[in-house]
Write an enzyme that holds these catalytic residues in place. Sequence first.
Site, PDB file in Angstrom:
ATOM      1  N   HIS A   5      -9.955  -8.760  -7.341  1.00  0.00           N
ATOM      2  CA  HIS A   5      -9.721  -8.247  -6.000  1.00  0.00           C
ATOM      3  C   HIS A   5     -10.191  -9.278  -4.990  1.00  0.00           C
ATOM      4  O   HIS A   5     -11.271  -9.847  -5.110  1.00  0.00           O
ATOM      5  CB  HIS A   5     -10.504  -6.943  -5.805  1.00  0.00           C
ATOM      6  N   GLU A  39      -2.380   0.324  -8.494  1.00  0.00           N
ATOM      7  CA  GLU A  39      -3.797  -0.019  -8.332  1.00  0.00           C
ATOM      8  C   GLU A  39      -4.570   1.172  -7.781  1.00  0.00           C
ATOM      9  O   GLU A  39      -4.104   1.850  -6.873  1.00  0.00           O
ATOM     10  CB  GLU A  39      -3.900  -1.211  -7.382  1.00  0.00           C
ATOM     11  N   ASP A  92     -14.632  -7.694  -8.572  1.00  0.00           N
ATOM     12  CA  ASP A  92     -14.862  -7.985  -7.163  1.00  0.00           C
ATOM     13  C   ASP A  92     -16.157  -8.780  -7.077  1.00  0.00           C
ATOM     14  O   ASP A  92     -17.148  -8.436  -7.719  1.00  0.00           O
ATOM     15  CB  ASP A  92     -14.965  -6.682  -6.370  1.00  0.00           C
ATOM     16  N   GLU A 125     -11.983  -2.910  -8.141  1.00  0.00           N
ATOM     17  CA  GLU A 125     -12.613  -3.407  -6.925  1.00  0.00           C
ATOM     18  C   GLU A 125     -13.764  -2.509  -6.490  1.00  0.00           C
ATOM     19  O   GLU A 125     -14.671  -2.962  -5.786  1.00  0.00           O
ATOM     20  CB  GLU A 125     -11.599  -3.560  -5.788  1.00  0.00           C
ATOM     21  N   LYS A 128       0.834  -1.199   0.000  1.00  0.00           N
ATOM     22  CA  LYS A 128       0.000   0.000   0.000  1.00  0.00           C
ATOM     23  C   LYS A 128       0.874   1.256   0.000  1.00  0.00           C
ATOM     24  O   LYS A 128       1.896   1.320   0.692  1.00  0.00           O
ATOM     25  CB  LYS A 128      -0.910   0.014   1.233  1.00  0.00           C
ATOM     26  N   ASP A 178      -0.504  -0.070  -4.458  1.00  0.00           N
ATOM     27  CA  ASP A 178      -1.940   0.211  -4.412  1.00  0.00           C
ATOM     28  C   ASP A 178      -2.158   1.504  -3.638  1.00  0.00           C
ATOM     29  O   ASP A 178      -1.819   1.595  -2.454  1.00  0.00           O
ATOM     30  CB  ASP A 178      -2.655  -0.958  -3.732  1.00  0.00           C
TER      31      ASP A 178
END
Length: 449
Positions: free
Chosen positions: A355, A276, A328, A305, A222, A250
């Site tokens: 996801h 992402e 998702d 997602e 992240k 992400d």
Amino acid sequence: MEEVPLRITGVQTHDLRFPTSLQLDGSDAVHTDPDYSAALVILETNTELQGHGTTFTIGRGNEIVCECVKALQFLVVGKTLDSIVDNFGKFWDNMVNESQLRWIGPQKGVSHLATAALVNAIWDLWARRERKPVWRLLCDMTPQQLVNVMDFRYISDVLTKEEALDMLTIDPDVQKEREETMLKDGYPAYTTAAGWLGYKDEKIRVLCRQYLDAGWDEFKIKVGQDLADDRRRLQVVRETIGPERNLMVDANQRWDVPEAIYWMKELSEFRPLWIEEPTSPDDILGHAQIAKALAPYGIGVATGEMCQNKVMFKQFLQAGGMQFCQVDSCRLGGINEILPVYLMAHKLNVPVCPHAGGICLNEMVQHLQVFDYVRVSGSTENRRIEYVSHLSEHLETPAVCRGARYFPPQEPGYSCRFRPEALSAFRFPDGTEWKRLIRAGLARNTRAD
């Protein structure tokens, strides 16, 4: 004696929340203290069979999804399973276009999350009646049966029924070979479990080493709150996993478009495979602009997602706004809406990397990805499924992931049934674990709901 049709007689809802915020599991640049949650739906029938379905949230608001399920339940209670699945695409279209409830969507937001929970439960019930896991139920369907579960309204300019029929027609020997490959070798996976934004550097390093020792070679981290902090954390990851393994990042929608381009150019030295959700999940043209700017650096854009419906996926794919399509299992309105997204992505040559990670998401998307391999793409090249193991102990049949490979489930259903003790402990706010946390003053995100 004539067999009595299987009929849906009632709908239960359960607001399940897990206190992941205590350890900052799941934390990212925008969602800093999530409590992974499930709006659980249980379809009761005139037999012992039940259908279980869920949708994923991260805490507050989960109760609103449960209430929306109650508003939708009149569309399923009293119907036989056969009356639904014999023309499932039409049923799905009527459900998402109910003349009054569609006003609070349409096909987006809370109403669509609730739709997903109900539709997922119907698929679970159907698969259990057929004594098959959902992936095999899908793989055993004829092309016409598969097309009949889909609704092509709003997407026929990219995908027609005729094209879908052609894509889904496969030589039986080829299909059998692909199924055997999946059962023997499994499906590639990557882990996000080492890279939550709230983790300290040493914890990231330790977790990366643990996953390396277990055979993992793709890691997602992240990013997005502070550039210098991101550079330091990515340096820790690269030093630990080495230069050849795949690293993904992400941002969870943190940036404006120019900021995303600048930030990722600054991080390009760490050679991320993708960025992402670099910006608003609704900004299709913004994603396309980012993708174009980052292409010379070898960085793709992954998103989906929080892509709200098949129409937006269509436009992302048309515009070149995603190089990795991240469906998702709960954001879209269940399998009926997910299948045409797989087909559109296949037509436009964009790999689907769903996801997962959130509670029950690992379990559901594995069925979808196995189906894609067997009946659509026939490939795992440039494809992988996200995997995070925490909370899997609360499920009756958690996903089996060995050596960074998902292995197809064999139990009937959609793999999203919680253990009874999880319901009694984590039902919010009266479950035993929540009562304990509230008494101890440890529940970070509770309030008088």
